[in-house]
Write an enzyme that holds these catalytic residues in place. Structure first.
Site, PDB file in Angstrom:
ATOM      1  N   GLU A  68      -4.684 -13.130   0.148  1.00 59.62           N
ATOM      2  CA  GLU A  68      -5.739 -13.430  -0.835  1.00 59.62           C
ATOM      3  C   GLU A  68      -5.245 -13.352  -2.275  1.00 59.62           C
ATOM      4  OE1 GLU A  68      -5.922 -11.502   1.748  1.00 59.62           O
ATOM      5  OE2 GLU A  68      -7.906 -11.421   2.661  1.00 59.62           O
ATOM      6  N   THR A 102      -5.824 -15.453   6.846  1.00 64.87           N
ATOM      7  CA  THR A 102      -5.425 -14.055   7.060  1.00 64.87           C
ATOM      8  C   THR A 102      -5.517 -13.787   8.553  1.00 64.87           C
ATOM      9  OG1 THR A 102      -7.660 -13.230   6.855  1.00 64.87           O
ATOM     10  CG2 THR A 102      -6.387 -13.331   4.844  1.00 64.87           C
TER      11      THR A 102
HETATM   12  P1  ADP Z   1      -2.061 -10.488   7.262  1.00 66.15           P
HETATM   13  O1  ADP Z   1      -3.351  -9.728   7.115  1.00 66.15           O
HETATM   14  O2  ADP Z   1      -2.229 -11.902   7.636  1.00 66.15           O
HETATM   15  O3  ADP Z   1      -1.007  -9.771   8.027  1.00 66.15           O
HETATM   16  P2  ADP Z   1      -1.329 -10.009   4.519  1.00 66.15           P
HETATM   17  O4  ADP Z   1       0.108 -10.067   4.178  1.00 66.15           O
HETATM   18  O5  ADP Z   1      -2.281 -10.725   3.659  1.00 66.15           O
HETATM   19  O6  ADP Z   1      -1.383 -10.640   5.885  1.00 66.15           O
HETATM   20  O7  ADP Z   1      -1.762  -8.504   4.626  1.00 66.15           O
HETATM   21  C1  ADP Z   1      -2.054  -7.791   3.458  1.00 66.15           C
HETATM   22  C2  ADP Z   1      -2.103  -6.329   3.739  1.00 66.15           C
HETATM   23  O8  ADP Z   1      -0.813  -5.850   4.115  1.00 66.15           O
HETATM   24  C3  ADP Z   1      -2.448  -5.492   2.541  1.00 66.15           C
HETATM   25  O9  ADP Z   1      -3.826  -5.453   2.312  1.00 66.15           O
HETATM   26  C4  ADP Z   1      -1.878  -4.145   2.927  1.00 66.15           C
HETATM   27  O10 ADP Z   1      -2.736  -3.431   3.776  1.00 66.15           O
HETATM   28  C5  ADP Z   1      -0.655  -4.508   3.708  1.00 66.15           C
HETATM   29  N1  ADP Z   1       0.542  -4.395   2.853  1.00 66.15           N
HETATM   30  C6  ADP Z   1       1.207  -5.374   2.244  1.00 66.15           C
HETATM   31  N2  ADP Z   1       2.262  -4.893   1.569  1.00 66.15           N
HETATM   32  C7  ADP Z   1       2.266  -3.556   1.748  1.00 66.15           C
HETATM   33  C8  ADP Z   1       3.097  -2.478   1.310  1.00 66.15           C
HETATM   34  N3  ADP Z   1       4.160  -2.674   0.550  1.00 66.15           N
HETATM   35  N4  ADP Z   1       2.766  -1.235   1.703  1.00 66.15           N
HETATM   36  C9  ADP Z   1       1.693  -1.002   2.481  1.00 66.15           C
HETATM   37  N5  ADP Z   1       0.879  -1.975   2.937  1.00 66.15           N
HETATM   38  C10 ADP Z   1       1.156  -3.226   2.578  1.00 66.15           C
END
Ligand code: ADP
Length: 573
Positions: A361, A216
């Site tokens: 995750e 992450t």
């Molecule tokens: P990184 O932290 O590496 O950028 P992630 O894709 O795992 O990658 O991040 C997950 C987070 O992204 C979620 O916990 C949320 O906060 C945000 N997120 C993902 N999809 C959405 C969405 N459709 N709307 C709002 N927030 C989102």
């Protein structure tokens, strides 16, 4: 009571423990086993299936060298077995981490299946991170091999000597395109892989073995390693492809614009071969024009990426007066999908928007906003309101919202709290035990998101727990304010942060990047927002900036923005 305690102390175990032991004994004695085969859920079975039943289905890529490359699942299957055989010849074995730093192409796909087919672990690296951070991640994972695209050779040259575990670098190209490099132990993929044939049987092992790793981004602290198992990847792909989820089938031509290095590639490398969908892979062509070209020329029916990619495409479509005749749906997630994007795709181009929420995750799918019968009659603005929600989970994901004392909150579509999830494709821990505080004894993983859930199970993210604004003891959702602000024609991008306030602790400050060629007016934007939200949610001020900082996966970097505005004070405070 005292007597009971005394008795328990005497016998060395509690009354409850005794009851549980008796129950377990009874369950064991009466346990009748099912008479079905123990067919381990290994990811290699997915590419076997694709080759057997969808062998001719095309996999089309924009190559890093330039030309469009065409292959099919049958050939990917054969070449990934070559990769597996070749890796074993080099001494790579069960449990070894093999990194990839690459665009979405057929070679990257072959590498994934080749790596996991021998029980080694694919580890995707995000080239958009700072080189030192990449080196840190590679050291944490103890990567032995690296498959890398030509594009990223400069990064590898800068960090290779900082990663002592790294033995070999395989450049995903042929001999003719090999770059000059001072690095030793560098080989051209095509030469390397063609030293062996494809006569190879996938290794068989426990389905719970690690298949892949992805870190992450870690906006605070060090990045954390998420480790997928074969079982979790297979179950996740089965759950995510269902009709109420991505609804993917062999009739689809799927273009994952989301890179394989972002959150397990949104599982597209498993989903598409599992259902026999064609794949169209954009390689390094991530700009609006290149994406448009592939979407139309290759008659793509479904695609997936973060909102910023779609903003670029829509701008390009506007400029050239383009159409999207074959595209049926677009999956949008990674950050909240602005209403303007959903509206443009649906009303102007006839493409369904599927808003999705997920996390590295969670393999990564958490929820998808497809329409259940309860909402089938919605249209116009009411349907767009629903589509601002992130949606409902697939089978395999359980979710709940809680207050700070871990008490479950009602699903009334208004009360918001910490979003927690569990399931067979949700992390149970991070690599090397980091971040243990995010997991509780009942396996609930605290997502760090704040959300509400409506009575039909539709979840809507209102914030990251770290970003929510606490004004006079009440919470204000920054995402809701941002979504509203970007609905104004003069606003290209918006971010809301909390700024200290002498009376209310914190109040919202709206930071705006104006649309190119526009000269927006503060009051005009605030008046546009006023009728749509509670009075006390209204931003106290608006600031215009040229650029809002983003993370390597396209999210607004609120920590940096808060730092940038740390000395800011509202007028009159
Ligand atoms: P990184 O932290 O590496 O950028 P992630 O894709 O795992 O990658 O991040 C997950 C987070 O992204 C979620 O916990 C949320 O906060 C945000 N997120 C993902 N999809 C959405 C969405 N459709 N709307 C709002 N927030 C989102």
């Amino acid at each position: 009571m005292q007597l009971l305690l005394l008795l328990e102390a005497e016998h060395g175990h509690t009354h409850m423990e005794r009851v549980e032991t008796d129950q377990n004994k009874m369950l064991e004695e009466n346990n009748m086993q099912g008479l079905m085969q123990d067919w381990p859920l290994l990811c290699s079975k997915i590419i076997d299936h694709a080759a057997l039943y969808h062998g001719d289905r095309e996999v089309i890529s924009r190559s890093v060298e330039g030309p469009i490359h065409r292959t099919n699942y049958s050939s990917i299957h054969a070449r990934s077995r070559q990769v597996a055989k070749r890796l074993e010849k080099d001494g790579i074995a069960m449990g070894d981490r093999v990194a990839t730093m690459a665009w979405n192409t057929w070679r990257h796909l072959e590498a994934w299946y080749g790596i996991l087919g021998i029980g080694a672990v694919y580890h995707t690296l995000n080239p958009r991170l700072f080189p030192d951070q990449i080196a840190w991640i590679m050291n944490d994972a103890e990567d032995r091999f690296l498959f890398v695209d030509l594009t990223f050779m400069p990064i590898v040259e800068a960090i290779a000597n900082k990663v002592p575990s790294l033995e070999k670098i395989v450049v995903l190209t042929d001999a003719a395109h090999m770059p000059e490099t001072k690095l030793t132990n560098v080989v051209a993929y095509e030469d390397w892989v063609n030293e062996v044939d494809d006569d190879f049987a996938w290794r068989e092992f426990d389905e719970k073995s690690a298949a892949g790793m992805c870190y992450t981004s870690g906006t605070t602290g060090n990045p954390k390693g998420v480790v997928y198992s074969h079982r979790s990847n297979v179950l996740h792909a089965m759950a995510a492809s269902q009709p109420d989820m991505m609804n993917l089938s062999s009739r689809d031509r799927m273009m994952p614009v989301v890179p394989l290095f972002h959150a397990n590639g949104w599982a597209t490398a498993f989903l598409c071969p599992m259902v026999g969908a064609s794949m169209v892979l954009p390689g390094p062509g991530m700009d609006g024009q290149s994406i448009y070209q592939l979407l139309t020329q290759e008659r793509v029916t479904m695609t997936a990426a973060v909102p910023t990619v779609w903003l670029m495409l829509l701008q390009h479509l506007d400029k050239i007066d383009g159409t999207l005749p074959d595209l049926e749906s677009v999956v949008i997630g990674g950050s909240a999908c602005p209403r303007a994007i959903t509206r443009a795709f649906q009303d102007k181009y006839g493409v369904d928007v599927i808003h999705a929420w997920g996390m590295t995750e969670m393999s990564p799918l958490g929820t998808i906003c497809t329409i259940k019968p309860e909402y089938a009659d919605l249209d116009g603005e009411a349907k767009l309101d629903l589509q601002e929600k992130q949606g409902h989970p697939p089978f395999t994901v359980e979710m709940k919202i809680t207050d700070d004392e871990n008490k479950s909150l009602p699903w009334d579509g208004e009360t918001f709290g910490r979003l927690k999830v569990r399931g067979p494709a949700v992390s149970s821990a991070y690599f090397k035990g980091q971040g243990a505080e995010n997991f509780d004894a009942e396996n609930w993983f605290d997502t760090g998101d704040v959300a509400h859930v409506d009575p039909h199970g539709y979840m809507e993210i209102t914030d990251r727990a770290k970003d929510v604004i606490k004004s006079g003891g009440e919470w204000i959702s920054t995402i809701e304010l941002e979504n509203l602000a970007v609905g104004h024609d003069d606003v290209a991008e918006a971010a809301v942060i909390g700024v200290v306030h002498p009376k209310w602790d914190e109040r919202p400050l709206l930071v705006i990047v104006p649309m190119e060629g526009r000269n927006p007016d503060k009051q005009d934007i605030l008046e546009f927002m006023r009728p749509k939200i509670a009075k006390w949610w209204m931003p106290d001020d608006v600031e215009f900036v040229e650029e809002i900082p983003h993370t390597a996966t396209g999210k607004i970097q609120k920590t940096v923005l808060r730092q940038q505005f740390k000395d800011y004070r509202f007028p009159g405070t």
